[in-house]
Design a protein around this motif. Structure first.
Motif, PDB file in Angstrom:
ATOM      1  N   ALA A  33       1.015  -1.183  -0.009  1.00 39.54           N
ATOM      2  CA  ALA A  33       0.088   0.105  -0.033  1.00 39.54           C
ATOM      3  C   ALA A  33       0.925   1.256   0.229  1.00 39.54           C
ATOM      4  O   ALA A  33       2.009   1.138   0.476  1.00 39.54           O
ATOM      5  CB  ALA A  33      -0.978   0.059   1.049  1.00 39.54           C
ATOM      6  N   CYS A  71       2.733  -4.825   2.835  1.00 40.84           N
ATOM      7  CA  CYS A  71       1.870  -4.925   3.949  1.00 40.84           C
ATOM      8  C   CYS A  71       2.460  -6.051   4.907  1.00 40.84           C
ATOM      9  O   CYS A  71       3.181  -7.122   4.493  1.00 40.84           O
ATOM     10  CB  CYS A  71       0.621  -5.532   3.477  1.00 40.84           C
ATOM     11  N   VAL A  78      -4.908  -2.168   4.852  1.00 45.78           N
ATOM     12  CA  VAL A  78      -3.931  -1.330   3.734  1.00 45.78           C
ATOM     13  C   VAL A  78      -3.909   0.176   4.431  1.00 45.78           C
ATOM     14  O   VAL A  78      -2.692   0.656   4.075  1.00 45.78           O
ATOM     15  CB  VAL A  78      -4.580  -1.393   2.218  1.00 45.78           C
ATOM     16  N   THR A  81      -0.923  -0.035   6.838  1.00 45.69           N
ATOM     17  CA  THR A  81       0.015  -0.167   6.006  1.00 45.69           C
ATOM     18  C   THR A  81       0.543   1.213   5.261  1.00 45.69           C
ATOM     19  O   THR A  81       2.057   1.655   5.711  1.00 45.69           O
ATOM     20  CB  THR A  81       0.180  -1.369   4.840  1.00 45.69           C
TER      21      THR A  81
END
Length: 210
Positions: A33, A71, A78, A81
């Motif tokens: 992400a 991740c 996400v 992340t």
């Protein structure tokens, strides 16, 4: 004319448009992400980018990217992340409530899914950030007005085995060329922030999946 995307009304519009994708994709498994930081630099709306360290391993060293990364199993989703990686890479702490939503995922040549997370980070001086030198060589911002000017936009046609396969956007004439997945995510962001102004790439703005 560039819409006031930094206004409360502009933020509400973007959050509303992203709400469905955010609810659907936030907790879905992904390889990586990135955070798309929408900021104000001396009062001018801009996007914040990083230049990946030339000392990194892999084919993307020295490329322009948004802050982000793989991740981790400990990440809640996400969004977590993207925020964690941004803090680790450039020292920018973004509260979760500043996240506007999740943009359309992109896929690299290894079919890995990368999820862009858009956040409003407010007034910012890129020179005040302290990036991690092991991961980032430079942090810079490009005004939305620069990205939206046609003379700063281009396209790269990719071929394989002598045959045309796909076209991706490129953004030029800043301190560094923006291409690849970062350019695709930039295109998605401009379509959201400046509807009717930015004319997207004619071909599918996504790397091939095979």
């Amino acid at each position: 004319m560039l819409p006031d995307c930094l206004s409360a009304e502009g933020e509400r519009r973007c959050r509303r448009l992203l709400a469905g994708a955010t609810a659907r994709l936030r907790a879905r498994p992904a390889a990586a992400a990135v955070l798309v930081p929408l900021c104000s630099v001396r009062g001018v709306p801009a996007l914040l980018y990083t230049l990946r360290s030339s000392r990194l391993a892999g084919r993307h060293k020295g490329d322009v990217s948004f802050p982000g990364g793989k991740c981790d199993p400990a990440d809640r989703d996400v969004v977590h992340t993207a925020l964690r990686e941004t803090r680790e890479e450039v020292g920018l702490v973004v509260p979760e409530e500043h996240v506007w939503g999740v943009l359309r995922p992109v896929h690299d040549q290894q079919k890995a899914t990368v999820v862009p997370v858009l956040a409003g980070v407010g007034p910012l001086d890129p020179q005040s950030l302290r990036p991690n030198p092991d991961e980032v060589d430079e942090v810079f911002a490009l005004p939305l007005a620069h990205l939206l000017q046609e003379q700063n936009q281009g396209y790269t046609h990719f071929c394989h085995g002598g045959h045309f396969r796909y076209t991706l956007p490129v953004f030029l004439h800043g301190p560094h060329r923006i291409w690849g997945l970062t350019a695709v995510i930039t295109e998605f962001t401009l379509q959201l922030l400046a509807p009717g102004i930015y004319q997207p790439c004619l071909a599918s703005p996504e790397l091939p999946r095979g």
